[in-house]
Design a protein around this motif. Structure first.
Motif, PDB file in Angstrom:
ATOM      1  N   ARG A 117       4.744   6.041  -5.171  1.00 50.15           N
ATOM      2  CA  ARG A 117       5.202   6.008  -6.566  1.00 50.15           C
ATOM      3  C   ARG A 117       4.682   7.199  -7.360  1.00 50.15           C
ATOM      4  O   ARG A 117       5.143   7.468  -8.458  1.00 50.15           O
ATOM      5  N   ARG A 164       0.832  -1.209   0.000  1.00 56.66           N
ATOM      6  CA  ARG A 164       0.000   0.000   0.000  1.00 56.66           C
ATOM      7  C   ARG A 164       0.866   1.259   0.000  1.00 56.66           C
ATOM      8  O   ARG A 164       0.619   2.202  -0.744  1.00 56.66           O
ATOM      9  N   ARG A 212       2.395   1.809  -3.486  1.00 54.73           N
ATOM     10  CA  ARG A 212       1.426   2.366  -4.453  1.00 54.73           C
ATOM     11  C   ARG A 212       1.275   3.871  -4.274  1.00 54.73           C
ATOM     12  O   ARG A 212       1.145   4.609  -5.263  1.00 54.73           O
TER      13      ARG A 212
END
Length: 114
Positions: free
Chosen positions: A66, A60, A63
């Motif tokens: 990024r 998590r 994600r």
């Protein structure tokens, strides 16, 4: 030279931590970094990136960060787990205990190591 220091995100795999979802604050920080600080050279992201150091939390966390539009340099904290971090971020070399980096801001070169 301008850089961003982001610390203690304490992301968890799902749900809330002490009544809040840490990802909501992390998303706001990422949006602010990209919108208001795009002129920074890099982000230093220090622990505790996750709260329990589990794979779901690192997935998590990965994600969300990024979306940061500049290089990120990591330093794990006491809530982090280097093996789980390494699995989520295979491009970043693992250290035996804590992952550290050194950066020479005068020459703008970066070295990874223990």
């Amino acid at each position: 030279m301008k850089f961003i220091h982001l610390t203690d995100t304490h992301v968890i795999g799902e749900g809330t931590l002490y009544g809040e979802d840490p990802v909501i604050r992390l998303r706001a920080a990422v949006e602010s970094i990209n919108r208001e600080h795009s002129d920074a050279e890099f982000v230093v992201l220090t622990g505790d990136m996750t709260h329990w150091g589990d794979a779901a939390a690192y997935a998590r966390f990965s994600r969300e960060i990024r979306d940061i539009n500049m290089p990120i340099h990591f330093m794990v904290g006491n809530h982090d787990d280097t093996a789980a971090f390494g699995a989520a971020f295979p491009e970043v070399p693992e250290a035996r205990t804590y992952l550290q980096e050194a950066c020479d801001v005068t020459s703008r070169t970066f070295a990874r190591g223990e």
